[in-house]
Design a protein around this motif. Sequence first.
Motif, mmCIF file in Angstrom:
data_model
loop_
_atom_site.group_PDB
_atom_site.id
_atom_site.type_symbol
_atom_site.label_atom_id
_atom_site.label_comp_id
_atom_site.label_asym_id
_atom_site.label_seq_id
_atom_site.Cartn_x
_atom_site.Cartn_y
_atom_site.Cartn_z
ATOM 1 N N ASP A 267 0.850 -1.188 0.000
ATOM 2 C CA ASP A 267 0.000 0.000 0.000
ATOM 3 C C ASP A 267 0.885 1.237 0.000
ATOM 4 O O ASP A 267 1.936 1.246 0.626
ATOM 5 C CB ASP A 267 -0.892 0.031 1.241
ATOM 6 N N SER B 122 -9.805 1.976 -10.095
ATOM 7 C CA SER B 122 -10.361 0.805 -9.413
ATOM 8 C C SER B 122 -10.627 1.154 -7.962
ATOM 9 O O SER B 122 -10.257 2.237 -7.493
ATOM 10 C CB SER B 122 -9.386 -0.375 -9.508
ATOM 11 N N ASP B 123 -11.246 0.226 -7.251
ATOM 12 C CA ASP B 123 -11.523 0.484 -5.835
ATOM 13 C C ASP B 123 -10.267 0.358 -4.975
ATOM 14 O O ASP B 123 -10.337 0.513 -3.755
ATOM 15 C CB ASP B 123 -12.644 -0.427 -5.316
ATOM 16 N N ARG B 124 -9.128 0.095 -5.593
ATOM 17 C CA ARG B 124 -7.872 0.121 -4.840
ATOM 18 C C ARG B 124 -7.389 1.564 -4.624
ATOM 19 O O ARG B 124 -6.520 1.803 -3.811
ATOM 20 C CB ARG B 124 -6.791 -0.671 -5.582
ATOM 21 N N PHE B 125 -7.961 2.472 -5.381
ATOM 22 C CA PHE B 125 -7.567 3.877 -5.283
ATOM 23 C C PHE B 125 -8.575 4.620 -4.408
ATOM 24 O O PHE B 125 -9.794 4.523 -4.620
ATOM 25 C CB PHE B 125 -7.544 4.524 -6.676
ATOM 26 N N LYS C 118 -4.385 7.338 -1.738
ATOM 27 C CA LYS C 118 -3.919 6.032 -1.262
ATOM 28 C C LYS C 118 -4.186 4.986 -2.331
ATOM 29 O O LYS C 118 -5.263 4.961 -2.933
ATOM 30 C CB LYS C 118 -4.619 5.662 0.044
ATOM 31 N N ILE C 119 -3.187 4.158 -2.562
ATOM 32 C CA ILE C 119 -3.334 3.045 -3.483
ATOM 33 C C ILE C 119 -3.056 1.762 -2.712
ATOM 34 O O ILE C 119 -1.976 1.598 -2.137
ATOM 35 C CB ILE C 119 -2.372 3.154 -4.683
ATOM 36 N N GLN C 120 -4.039 0.896 -2.682
ATOM 37 C CA GLN C 120 -3.878 -0.365 -1.957
ATOM 38 C C GLN C 120 -3.437 -1.461 -2.913
ATOM 39 O O GLN C 120 -3.787 -1.446 -4.109
ATOM 40 C CB GLN C 120 -5.204 -0.755 -1.313
ATOM 41 N N ARG C 121 -2.666 -2.395 -2.378
ATOM 42 C CA ARG C 121 -2.251 -3.583 -3.144
ATOM 43 C C ARG C 121 -1.742 -3.169 -4.527
ATOM 44 O O ARG C 121 -2.281 -3.568 -5.560
ATOM 45 C CB ARG C 121 -3.400 -4.564 -3.258
ATOM 46 N N THR C 122 -0.690 -2.354 -4.542
ATOM 47 C CA THR C 122 -0.205 -1.786 -5.806
ATOM 48 C C THR C 122 0.128 -2.870 -6.817
ATOM 49 O O THR C 122 0.578 -3.971 -6.479
ATOM 50 C CB THR C 122 1.042 -0.919 -5.584
ATOM 51 N N GLN C 123 -0.095 -2.517 -8.084
ATOM 52 C CA GLN C 123 0.210 -3.392 -9.207
ATOM 53 C C GLN C 123 1.114 -2.645 -10.172
ATOM 54 O O GLN C 123 1.197 -1.407 -10.128
ATOM 55 C CB GLN C 123 -1.086 -3.827 -9.893
ATOM 56 N N ASP D 116 0.123 0.462 -12.000
ATOM 57 C CA ASP D 116 -0.047 1.706 -11.236
ATOM 58 C C ASP D 116 1.176 2.605 -11.354
ATOM 59 O O ASP D 116 1.144 3.763 -10.912
ATOM 60 C CB ASP D 116 -0.300 1.402 -9.753
#
Lengths: 110, 114
Positions: free
Chosen positions: B18, B62-65, B78-83, B86
């Motif tokens: 994250d 996405s809902d990771r952002f 915040k970016i969760q579980r970055t890929q 990203d």
Amino acid sequence: DAKTTQPNSMESNEEEPVHLPCNHSTISGTDYIHWYRQLPSQGPEYVIHGLTSNVNNRMASLAIAEDRKSSTLILHRATLRDAAVYYCILRRQGAQKLVFGQGTRLTINP
Amino acid sequence: GAGVSQSPRYKVAKRGQDVALRCDPISGHVSLFWYQQALGQGPEFLTYFQNEAQLDKSGLPSDRFFAERPEGSVSTLKIQRTQQEDSAVYLCASSFYGRLYEQYFGPGTRLTVT
């Protein structure tokens, strides 16, 4: 959002005028024409904007065609510091976000 | 005067981590924007705040952002579980309400996901 079309790149010489074209044939009556530029490794920077009439400020001039389907950003006397990517953007009245395209990469030769 | 500042300027994250990116807008600027800029592309809109209210989040991929601006000044993206996709420069901009044509951009945070 209405689309803009700009040349990918242009080149000019220091101390000469530069005319950067932008086509926006699907522009609507409430679309403002904005120009931003992005110097290397920096965020974009506002240059100028207009609706129908030509506009001048300390950085540049904006010439808008009578039918508003195209516009030209004019840098009157280019310097090396003007080397940047120039973005022509249409923003509908009341809209908040800017929709950037690919822009024109301007190179200035000493 | 002080412009828009962003921190960190560079961030390297391992895939799955994250990250939190901070934006300090110009004092008095009601409007705040986040944009994402992939290499060689123009910036793309992510989200818009007016004071603490997030009025447009249509550009979040996405809902990771997730973005917030709890007190109407500093904002965090915040970016969760970055890929890997990203990886980009994240730009923050602010403006006076009523002068949305003139957005002031920060220098950006370059995120690299390995």
